[in-house]
Enzyme design. Structure first.
Site, mmCIF file in Angstrom:
data_model
loop_
_atom_site.group_PDB
_atom_site.id
_atom_site.type_symbol
_atom_site.label_atom_id
_atom_site.label_comp_id
_atom_site.label_asym_id
_atom_site.label_seq_id
_atom_site.Cartn_x
_atom_site.Cartn_y
_atom_site.Cartn_z
ATOM 1 N N LYS A 35 0.831 -1.212 0.000
ATOM 2 C CA LYS A 35 0.000 0.000 0.000
ATOM 3 C C LYS A 35 0.862 1.257 0.000
ATOM 4 O O LYS A 35 0.642 2.171 -0.781
ATOM 5 C CB LYS A 35 -0.928 0.029 1.236
ATOM 6 N N THR A 36 1.822 1.269 0.900
ATOM 7 C CA THR A 36 2.661 2.456 0.981
ATOM 8 C C THR A 36 3.493 2.594 -0.294
ATOM 9 O O THR A 36 3.687 3.687 -0.823
ATOM 10 C CB THR A 36 3.563 2.385 2.230
ATOM 11 N N ASP A 224 -2.093 7.889 3.801
ATOM 12 C CA ASP A 224 -1.673 6.528 4.199
ATOM 13 C C ASP A 224 -2.296 6.182 5.555
ATOM 14 O O ASP A 224 -2.656 7.079 6.310
ATOM 15 C CB ASP A 224 -0.134 6.489 4.310
ATOM 16 N N GLU A 225 -2.428 4.905 5.866
ATOM 17 C CA GLU A 225 -2.946 4.453 7.173
ATOM 18 C C GLU A 225 -4.286 5.113 7.502
ATOM 19 O O GLU A 225 -4.516 5.587 8.622
ATOM 20 C CB GLU A 225 -1.939 4.753 8.296
ATOM 21 N N GLN A 255 -5.702 -3.281 10.691
ATOM 22 C CA GLN A 255 -4.601 -2.654 11.414
ATOM 23 C C GLN A 255 -5.034 -1.383 12.132
ATOM 24 O O GLN A 255 -4.217 -0.522 12.446
ATOM 25 C CB GLN A 255 -3.456 -2.328 10.454
ATOM 26 N N ARG A 609 5.100 -7.361 10.931
ATOM 27 C CA ARG A 609 6.309 -6.553 10.744
ATOM 28 C C ARG A 609 7.476 -7.439 10.325
ATOM 29 O O ARG A 609 8.493 -6.959 9.843
ATOM 30 C CB ARG A 609 6.717 -5.805 12.028
HETATM 31 P P1 ATP Z 1 1.635 -2.050 6.008
HETATM 32 O O1 ATP Z 1 0.205 -2.457 5.967
HETATM 33 O O2 ATP Z 1 2.409 -2.810 7.010
HETATM 34 O O3 ATP Z 1 1.817 -0.573 6.052
HETATM 35 P P2 ATP Z 1 2.051 -1.924 3.168
HETATM 36 O O4 ATP Z 1 0.859 -2.533 2.536
HETATM 37 O O5 ATP Z 1 2.136 -0.463 3.204
HETATM 38 O O6 ATP Z 1 2.262 -2.554 4.612
HETATM 39 P P3 ATP Z 1 4.638 -1.785 1.929
HETATM 40 O O7 ATP Z 1 5.397 -1.357 3.113
HETATM 41 O O8 ATP Z 1 4.326 -0.797 0.874
HETATM 42 O O9 ATP Z 1 3.298 -2.530 2.398
HETATM 43 O O10 ATP Z 1 5.342 -3.011 1.224
HETATM 44 C C1 ATP Z 1 5.796 -4.133 1.953
HETATM 45 C C2 ATP Z 1 7.100 -4.658 1.367
HETATM 46 O O11 ATP Z 1 6.868 -5.297 0.129
HETATM 47 C C3 ATP Z 1 8.096 -3.561 1.094
HETATM 48 O O12 ATP Z 1 9.387 -4.040 1.376
HETATM 49 C C4 ATP Z 1 7.924 -3.300 -0.379
HETATM 50 O O13 ATP Z 1 9.073 -2.753 -0.942
HETATM 51 C C5 ATP Z 1 7.643 -4.689 -0.896
HETATM 52 N N1 ATP Z 1 6.823 -4.703 -2.131
HETATM 53 C C6 ATP Z 1 5.640 -4.141 -2.318
HETATM 54 N N2 ATP Z 1 5.174 -4.372 -3.560
HETATM 55 C C7 ATP Z 1 6.095 -5.126 -4.188
HETATM 56 C C8 ATP Z 1 6.213 -5.718 -5.510
HETATM 57 N N3 ATP Z 1 5.263 -5.580 -6.415
HETATM 58 N N4 ATP Z 1 7.313 -6.418 -5.771
HETATM 59 C C9 ATP Z 1 8.283 -6.576 -4.842
HETATM 60 N N5 ATP Z 1 8.246 -6.071 -3.605
HETATM 61 C C10 ATP Z 1 7.168 -5.346 -3.273
HETATM 62 MG MG MG Z 2 2.267 0.900 4.791
#
Ligand code: ATP
Ligand code: MG
Length: 730
Positions: A35-36, A224-225, A255, A609
């Site tokens: 997402k981020t 975000d969040e 979350q 995490r």
């Molecule tokens: P949270 O809910 O914990 O905030 P999130 O959904 O925001 O998580 P991110 O932090 O954006 O998730 O991504 C999680 C990990 O996966 C990061 O290390 C990111 O670089 C990696 N990632 C995300 N998308 C891809 C992709 N398409 N290919 C490879 N790695 C990815």
């Molecule tokens: Mg995130």
């Protein structure tokens, strides 16, 4: 800007979100699904492909650290492309952005140009003064509850005039306090955290031309969040977006962990109905964690009833099982964690890949000490280290004064803490006298009292303080260190001061004070300090801990933080400690289903995490907040699928304490195994000729070198060489 670069490293769903037409968009997805990452790429896309001006973009993050990281990631994506200068971009937390707005428009917001921000401690102090000014009893009108009332109303967008007490006298008093507090803040140009948001919202409401200006500017709003926004934040975004701007929110209902602070997870569904044509994109692939960690976390969160429902899978490696360690006590837990960290390092890992997550701040102390002993660099994230916390510094200042009346900094710190009628003016006179006559503050205070320079009330308050310190020293000098500290903390009035706060923060301060007593009980000075009186050695130890051990900014260090502040972050190696009933979920949450679900979400946040390896530990007995507690393993552990778990068992020669729970999984019982030769076992009661009775806590070494740590009822904790100590098993 090459379009491909921006879409590189994204899956189809992520691309769909990043390259979506200009519209309102919700990205709803579980932890670690990117997402981020999508948010960051979307900003780069807007700049690079849609040719949006950086001035038209507003991005809201959950912490300042996240904002800084995001900026770095955008820079990396856009590189030095001259067409994509992103300097004008607004990026920060809701509070940071509101602050920026109020600075820019302070006149329209009715604030002086030099308005100051009140942090929550300042706010409490001010509220106390207001309560006293109204001749109300602080025990009946707890400053904490009044603050809670005021902040809660502000979070809901309510001013005193908007609230109808409906003839209820209690509500009327709260309302009056809110009103007077606010008038005081306004007169002095003070703005508390909740006020930042409320004022920024009122700025939109009352000054249409300003709102219009920003509506025209921020065509692209990204948050975000989003699951942790409160009512006023939602309303603020809603107004700013108007009917024309585009809002992209990303979030995960699983979350949502700030409900206790007014966050409303319903804001996600509200977004879909309030924002025209809003579309939902779901991301379902997790890139962060191993399949094992992910399926365990998925199963855990499935126990919650109220969910929007999401799928989450990974095609990554199965990975190692989640290791569960049943520690004998909290020391054993800390040493287990440290042992594993060392092993991680030995195998080529670095410390900054590791995090230790706990439910309460007070849990950090034992971990900090164990890390320090092994000289592993660590950093406490989003909080102060134990010996730097306000209440601990207060207590230490009393202790330092007992040992050294000439410690001016300590004198200043506690002469009027808790308040005893020694105002700034009196302290000023003492300082002046000290300066003029070349005395320390203590001596100057005595001199002023003797020469009757101070006014009657001030003089008697100062001499009472002097007597208090003298008495404390005399009465506690002969006592074991932890009893001495306990007395000092209570008789000085610190305990009562924080106990009266009756809120989460006050509770946590009391817990920390109890933890300090606990630290003294198990304190054994190292060689260099062995000859000092125990109090002096303890004070020196604390000063060293507070001053030096935090890793400097660039040194790779283990990160210690609460589960709450771990949101959004990721680490290859994660330890979740204290996973016990009564700790996590906490006692109060366990009794209420809504709060229990929030606690489970917190567990989900913690587990997700971890990228490669997750440890979860629980201790069978734990001395925390000065009490010995026996906890069962957390129900959350039982909710995890057994095929994803492995129990850690340490062999006798490897270490200090035996893992327990050998009969059935998670069935706590005290360890029975004796350690080498000594004939003793952990948890056993013993008698020593000089120190009396106590309990065996820990041991190290073996054979004739074996030393045991015994917690004596009277004499406190001691390390003794087992073969000399002649401990009698009881
Ligand atoms: P949270 O809910 O914990 O905030 P999130 O959904 O925001 O998580 P991110 O932090 O954006 O998730 O991504 C999680 C990990 O996966 C990061 O290390 C990111 O670089 C990696 N990632 C995300 N998308 C891809 C992709 N398409 N290919 C490879 N790695 C990815
Ligand atoms: Mg995130």
């Amino acid at each position: 800007m090459e379009i491909e670069t921006l879409l590189d490293g994204l899956n189809d769903k992520q691309r769909e979100a990043v390259a979506a037409p200009l519209e309102n968009l919700l990205v709803l997805a579980g932890a670690g699904s990117g997402k981020t990452r999508v948010l960051v790429h979307r900003i780069a896309w807007l700049l690079g492909v849609e040719r949006a001006s950086p001035y038209s973009i507003l991005a809201v993050t959950f912490t300042n650290k996240a904002a800084a990281e995001m900026r770095g990631r955008i820079e990396a994506l856009l590189g030095s492309d001259p067409g994509s200068n992103h300097r004008g971009l607004w990026m920060g937390t809701f509070h940071g952005i509101a602050h920026r707005l109020l600075r820019a428009h302070h006149l329209d917001a009715n604030l002086p140009a030099d308005f100051q921000i009140l942090d929550s401690d300042d706010q409490l102090r001010l509220i106390k003064r207001v309560i006293r000014g109204q001749n109300l009893d602080e025990k009946q009108w707890l400053p904490r509850s009044v603050a809670g009332f005021i902040n809660g109303k502000k979070d809901d967008g309510l001013r005193p005039r908007d609230i109808d007490p409906l003839g209820d006298p209690v509500a009327k008093t709260y309302l009056r306090l809110y009103q007077i507090y606010q008038e005081t803040c306004d007169r002095a140009g003070l703005v508390d955290f909740a006020e930042l948001l409320l004022r920024a919202h009122e700025l939109w409401l009352h000054k249409p031309h300003i709102l219009q200006h920003y509506q025209q500017r921020f065509a692209h709003i990204l948050v975000d969040e989003f699951q942790d926004t409160n009512a006023i934040q939602y309303a603020w975004i809603r107004l700013l977006a108007g009917d024309r701007n585009h809002v992209m929110i990303v979030g995960d209902d699983d979350q949502s962990i700030y409900g206790w602070r007014g966050a409303k997870v319903e804001n996600i569904s509200r977004f879909l109905s309030d924002f025209k044509g809003a579309r939902t994109i779901r991301l379902e692939q997790n890139y962060r964690s191993t399949a094992t960690i992910l399926s365990a976390a998925n199963l855990l969160i499935a126990n919650n009833a109220e969910r929007l429902g999401k799928e989450l899978w990974t095609d990554g490696a199965e990975g190692e099982p989640i290791s569960v360690y049943a520690a004998f006590n909290e020391l054993d837990e800390a040493r287990f964690v440290v042992g594993r960290l060392k092993a991680w390092k030995d195998e080529g890992g670095t410390l900054d890949e590791c995090a230790i997550l706990y439910r309460n701040n007070a849990q950090s102390r034992v971990l900090e000490e164990a890390l320090m002993q092994e000289r592993l660099a660590y950093r406490i994230y989003g909080g102060l280290r134990f010996f730097e916390r306000q209440e601990i510094k207060d207590a230490m200042a009393y202790l330092r004064l007992l040992g050294n009346r000439g410690d001016d900094a300590s004198f200043e710190r506690v002469v009027n803490t808790p308040t005893r009628g020694i105002g700034e003016r009196t302290v000023g006179l003492i300082r002046e006298a000290a300066r003029d006559q070349g005395l320390n503050l203590w001596q100057a205070a005595i001199a002023l009292c003797e020469r009757k320079v101070l006014a009657g009330r001030a003089a008697s308050a100062v001499s009472q303080f002097i007597n208090l310190i003298n008495l404390l020293e005399r009465d506690t000098d002969e006592l074991p260190l932890h009893v001495q500290i306990d007395r000092v903390v209570r008789q000085s009035g610190l305990w009562g001061l924080y106990e009266a706060e009756k809120s989460e923060k006050g509770q946590s301060r009391i817990e920390n004070l109890e933890e300090l007593v606990n630290a003294a009980r198990t304190f054994s000075p190292d060689e260099a300090m062995a000859d000092l009186p125990p109090l002096t050695a303890f004070v020196a130890h604390a000063a060293l801990e507070a001053g030096e051990s935090q890793a400097d900014e660039f040194e790779p260090a283990v990160q210690l933080m609460t589960l709450h502040s771990a949101k959004g972050l990721e680490f290859p190696l994660v330890f979740m400690v204290g996973v016990e009933e009564g700790m996590f979920p906490s006692q109060i949450s366990a009794e209420e289903s809504g709060r229990l679900e929030e606690e489970r979400r917190l567990c989900y946040v913690g587990m997700t995490r971890a990228m490669r390896k997750l440890y979860m530990t629980h201790a069978e007995s734990r001395r925390l907040y000065g009490k010995e507690m026996y906890h069962r393993p957390s129900r959350f552990l039982k909710e995890l699928p057994s095929e994803c778990l492995e129990e850690v068992r340490l062999r006798t020669q490897v270490s200090w304490a035996q893992p327990v729970a050998e009969q059935s999984r998670f069935n706590p019982r005290l360890t029975q195994e004796s350690f080498n030769d000594t004939g003793l076992r952990l948890g056993q009661r013993v008698r020593h000729a000089k120190f009396g009775e106590g309990v065996v806590l820990n041991y190290e070494g073996s054979g004739p070198q074996c030393r045991v740590q015994v917690n004596f009822d009277e004499a406190g904790s001691k390390w003794l060489v087992a073969s000399y100590a002649r401990l009698e098993a009881l």
